[in-house]
Structure formats: C-alpha cells, structure tokens
Scaffold this active site. Sequence first.
Site, PDB file in Angstrom:
ATOM      1  CB  CYS A   1      -0.780   0.045   1.116  1.00 12.49           C
ATOM      2  SG  CYS A   1      -2.130  -1.400   1.212  1.00 12.49           S
TER       3      CYS A   1
ATOM      4  CG  ASN B   1      -6.651  -0.948   1.046  1.00 12.71           C
ATOM      5  OD1 ASN B   1      -6.047  -0.610   0.159  1.00 12.71           O
ATOM      6  ND2 ASN B   1      -6.155  -1.613   2.010  1.00 12.71           N
TER       7      ASN B   1
ATOM      8  CG  HIS C   1      -3.282   3.355   2.193  1.00  8.82           C
ATOM      9  ND1 HIS C   1      -3.709   2.803   0.828  1.00  8.82           N
ATOM     10  CD2 HIS C   1      -3.302   2.167   2.998  1.00  8.82           C
ATOM     11  CE1 HIS C   1      -3.963   1.665   0.905  1.00  8.82           C
ATOM     12  NE2 HIS C   1      -3.870   1.133   2.339  1.00  8.82           N
TER      13      HIS C   1
END
Length: 336
Positions: free
Chosen positions: A119, A289, A259
Amino acid sequence: MPDSPRTTAAITSVGTYLPPDRLTNADLEKMVDTNDEWIRSRTGISERRILRDPDKATAFMATEAARQCLDKAGVAPDQVDCILVATVTPDMLFPATACLVQDALGATKAWGYDISAACSGFLFALTTGAKLVESGMHQRVLVIGADTMSRIVDYTDRATCVIFGDGAGAVLLEAATDGTGLLDAVHHVDGTGAGSLRQPGGGSMRPATHETVDARLHYLKQDGRAVFKRAVVGMAEAAAEIMERNDLAPDDIRYLVPHQANLRIIEATARRMGLGADKVMVNIEHYGNTTAATLPLCLGDWEGQLRAGDNLVLAAFGGGFTWGATWLKWAYDGSE
C-alpha cells in the site's frame, strides 16, 4: 551570482481507471458471513470495484490510467522517458508490468520497472520518479499505482474480502522551478512485520503446488489487529514528521491524501496533524482499499478542487511493513 532555483518534480497531470463492476456490501452478505453494518463500522466501505474480465488484469488498468493522464497533458507516449508501476498484483512475476504498459501505450522511448511496497508502493514510486526528474536524467516520468486485489482475495475469509477493490491511477512528473512539486519525503520499512500482511504462496519459497493451492496460500493473509495498530501509529507519525520538519501548520495544509485502508486509520492520522474532515480526501466508501492505487485515485477525484500552490501531505502504510509521507506542492489549477 544568485542561486539557481531548485529543480523539483511536479505532478502535471492525473489519470485514473476504475472497473465498471461494483461489489457492494449487500453482495458480500450473500457470499460470506458478514453484513453491511459490520463492514461500514469497521472499515467505512460500502462498495468496491472489481475487474471481472478474465482476459484483463493490472497492466490493462494501469495502461488506461496512464493513457488518460497523457491525453490530459497533451503528451505523446513517445515523449515519456520512464514508467514506474507500483503493484503487488502484477500480471505475472515477469516481465514487469511496466514493460506491458510501455508496449500497450506505445511509449517506445521509455524504460521502467515495477516497485513492490504494497500500500506504500505509489508513495515510494513517486519519490523514485521525482529523483529521476530532479537529477536531470529525465524530463517526463509516469508513476502508476495499480492493483487487481480481487485476484488474490479469499472470498471465504470475511476479515479480508470486505476490504479490497481494484483500480489504477497515474501521474505525470515533469521538472519545475517555481517552488511546486515534491518537496520532502520520509519513508520507512520494518521487515519484522512481514508475517502480518503477506501472500505466502507463489514465490520461490512456496512455488505453486497442489499443497499450496489446497492450503489457499496464494491468497492474501492478514493479521488485521496487528496491521491496524502499526498503521495508526506509522501513518500518523510520518505525516506529523513531514509537518514538523518543514514548519507546516494545520492551516498551511490544503489536504491530507491518506491511503484508503480503513476510515479509523485515516481519522487518527488527521487528528495527529490537527486537520478537520474538510481537509482530508476520503473515497474509501466507494472503492475500498485498492492498495497502490488509493493515493492517485484520491488525486483524480479531488483534482478539480486543487489549485496551484496547494500544500498536500500524502501518507500511506502497507505490508512489509512499509510506510511514509510526502509533502507535495500542487502545480496547476485542476479546474482548468
């Protein structure tokens, strides 16, 4: 003689791609033991995009985002010098996704490679691309974050399958001397966290066998509690460090670009920075996500609200563990 102005790498265009198919919380209720309230309260997610076409994967999405990015900038593919693709879901282990994107775009003069930092991948790739521009080595670098997480998510595991979606975002980096661009960055890794978020099968340690497939080792595995505890601290401290060492007050920040892993992590980072909700980019509700794609997807969604000179702080945390933050001064009026 006066000092020459500092050369930085500025984002001059943004492109995004999201698959058309949606996987809602209601859909997941039919697939696994979960419900809409449970998902929303723990993650903030109501739906995510899924790339269902079996003949398309990460390189396709990355190419679509890159093509949009270049078209908006009026830059031909053969004017690109380098392509960096942040991903943990490459079409295949090799060749690199960047090679597939280069070919699909027709970027005949570009070289490139993939960056695997989960990520945090786009954040790390952005710094890497910026240094290629700042050094004078290249004029134009494409930085892409793209992941097809649905291909490595176990839809029998309710703890992870509700979190992830598919998507891609791309930015074009070009040299600037007007004070805009990427101005500072902090990056960290801590390999002791490797066991908390990983894909155990498929590498040289556990290549594909009947046993690894039967044990479902080729799917993402996550210790959600351990990752959450580290992410809350890591993202918040990295963002705060960027502010402190550059004397940035909350009023100086136009947006936090976090994020999109979990709404509670995003809120904790904003609190640590002293920012209200109006200064935080949040689209996790609709996309989930998307791993390396979350940051450029945010930039794409908010581009029309950004103005030249806006201070942005990008922050991320991912498997590895990897984490960091970047101070970026926006280079153009997004509404133009």
